[in-house]
Design an enzyme around this catalytic site. Structure first.
Site, PDB file in Angstrom:
ATOM      1  N   ARG A  68      59.100  24.912  45.405  1.00  0.00           N
ATOM      2  CA  ARG A  68      57.797  25.148  44.758  1.00  0.00           C
ATOM      3  C   ARG A  68      56.632  24.835  45.687  1.00  0.00           C
ATOM      4  O   ARG A  68      55.501  25.283  45.452  1.00  0.00           O
ATOM      5  CB  ARG A  68      57.703  24.349  43.467  1.00  0.00           C
ATOM      6  N   TYR A 124      34.245  40.557  36.429  1.00  0.00           N
ATOM      7  CA  TYR A 124      35.527  41.240  36.218  1.00  0.00           C
ATOM      8  C   TYR A 124      35.983  40.975  34.775  1.00  0.00           C
ATOM      9  O   TYR A 124      35.971  39.833  34.317  1.00  0.00           O
ATOM     10  CB  TYR A 124      36.500  40.643  37.234  1.00  0.00           C
ATOM     11  N   ASP A 195      33.939  34.669  42.974  1.00  0.00           N
ATOM     12  CA  ASP A 195      35.001  35.679  43.096  1.00  0.00           C
ATOM     13  C   ASP A 195      34.564  36.625  44.208  1.00  0.00           C
ATOM     14  O   ASP A 195      33.690  37.464  44.024  1.00  0.00           O
ATOM     15  CB  ASP A 195      35.174  36.410  41.764  1.00  0.00           C
ATOM     16  N   LYS A 220      43.931  43.282  46.768  1.00  0.00           N
ATOM     17  CA  LYS A 220      43.035  44.368  47.161  1.00  0.00           C
ATOM     18  C   LYS A 220      43.005  44.505  48.688  1.00  0.00           C
ATOM     19  O   LYS A 220      43.882  45.102  49.263  1.00  0.00           O
ATOM     20  CB  LYS A 220      41.645  44.130  46.563  1.00  0.00           C
TER      21      LYS A 220
END
Ligand SMILES: *Cc1c(COP(=O)(O)O)cnc(C)c1O
Length: 410
Positions: A68, A124, A195, A220
């Site tokens: 992890r 967003y 963001d 993106k």
């Protein structure tokens, strides 16, 4: 991962070298043996003996411990992103399974029950949904604001705990006065989250402008090939430690295969951004001359909302922008999109292929109206284009015949 201290190199050089530590790309007797860190598929990490297990530095970056906490493939990607983020020196980057997960991880790090979050009205949509759903359920109040009104924003800051900014806004592409918004928020002690998916650190440097946490959907521009979903938060030391612990509490982990694909995309991100920005500007300039088009909302284009802020504060653009049709109907707008041959219909950007989607922000805005006050109320149907790596002359020809289909469908 923590960034190593390096003498400053140009961005293009850092994109090539970032995260390629010799010990992550080789063996003890042949450090740096391969160019890219191998894919370390591992849930269990093994210790040679009990003394080594007892000696383990606990929850420190860059040590094998358990799956992890990642392995060199993920560590190299995180370190590369830190090296590319101006202002993150001494801090680090946390990876998340998606951009939405990164936004959530950052908000859950800075907010407590009873807090107020200020959220930009052009955010967003999943960020809006998170505020209305998850954050409301956990006792956080959200106040939406018009990102283009810095004075009204400053009046909302006293008493608020954090702000989530986006520049430009996801659909309508306004570029706010980021130094003014960040300055007003920091003066009142708010945690400032940005963001930064549209610009990436190559186009805008949130931390260097005084923000606390820079958030990206790596899906993106960093991926660039429409084949992997991931997110990141990058911050200086204090917030990085908190982000990392919160992410560990949430049990978040990204796969080494995805990290390797992401590193491959990262190496060419600068070239792809330059090409798609230039093509987007060419398409935007052409659309601005068309009688069917009321407004082109493209940060790199003079006359677009906040273009002067983009020119002053940004060092790059990208392929994503919107345009508003002159009157018309939703049905005609659908006919336009259906007529496009070279644009896929899909909700993303940053890939090598161009995309088109309808934009209908009127129903979700709460603090700033759509159509904008400086627009004719009849002009409300818009299209968002994500320009990829095709030749813009082909894209323009495709748009020309699609605009003819729009006219025919009236
Ligand atoms: C796509 C996007 C996200 C979410 O990223 P995912 O990786 O799809 O979860 C967040 N913010 C912006 C601005 C985006 O465009």
């Amino acid at each position: 991962m923590t960034a190593s201290s390096e003498k400053p190199l140009q961005t293009a050089t850092r994109l090539v070298a970032a995260g390629r530590r010799p010990e992550w790309t080789g063996t003890p007797d042949h450090p740096g043996a391969v160019v890219n860190p191998p894919v370390w598929r591992a849930s269990t990490h093994l210790y040679p003996d009990m003394a080594a297990l007892r000696r383990h530095p606990g929850n420190a970056d860059g040590h094998f411990y358990y799956g992890r906490r990642g392995a060199p493939t993920q560590w190299a990607l995180a370190e590369a992103l830190t090296e590319l983020e101006p202002g993150a020196q001494g801090g680090g980057t946390v990876l998340y399974p998606s951009g939405v997960s990164a936004i959530c991880g950052a908000l859950l790090t800075v907010l407590r029950p009873g807090d107020t979050l200020l959220l930009t009205d052009n955010a967003y949509e999943p960020s809006r949904a998170m505020a209305r759903g998850l954050l409301a359920d956990f006792g956080v109040k959200t106040v939406w604001f018009d990102p283009m009104d810095s004075t009204a924003f400053a009046a909302l800051c006293p008493g608020a705990a954090a702000v989530l900014l986006e520049a430009p806004g996801s659909l309508t592409m306004e570029v706010p006065d980021m130094p003014a918004l960040i300055g007003a928020a920091k003066a009142q002690g708010l945690a400032v989250l940005v963001d930064n998916t549209w610009a990436s650190p190559l186009g805008f440097a949130p931390l260097a402008h005084g923000a606390d946490i820079s958030i990206m959907s790596l899906t993106k521009h960093v991926s660039g090939h429409s084949d992997v979903v991931m997110g990141s938060t990058t911050a200086a030391a204090e917030w990085y430690g908190k982000l990392r612990l919160r992410s560990q509490n949430l049990g978040l982990v990204v796969s080494p295969d995805d990290a390797a694909i992401m590193l491959r995309g990262l190496r060419t991100m600068g070239l792809r951004l330059e090409a798609s920005t230039a093509a987007a500007l060419a398409v935007a300039q052409w659309l601005a001359t068309r009688p069917e088009v009321a407004r082109v909302l493209c940060p790199m284009l003079p006359g677009s909302p906040g273009h002067e802020h983009w020119r002053r504060d940004f060092t790059g653009g990208c392929g994503l922008f919107s345009f508003v049709l002159k009157g018309g109907t939703a049905k005609a707008r659908d006919a336009l999109i259906d007529a496009l041959a070279l644009f896929g219909i899909g909700y993303s950007f940053g890939g090598f292929e161009s995309l088109a989607t309808p934009v209908d922000p009127a129903a979700i805005r709460t603090a700033s109206p759509w159509p904008r006050a400086d627009m004719d109320p009849a002009d409300r149907f818009a299209v968002r284009l994500a320009i990829g790596l095709e030749d813009p002359t082909d894209l323009i020809a495709d748009l020309e015949q699609a605009l003819a289909a729009w006219t025919a469908a009236q």
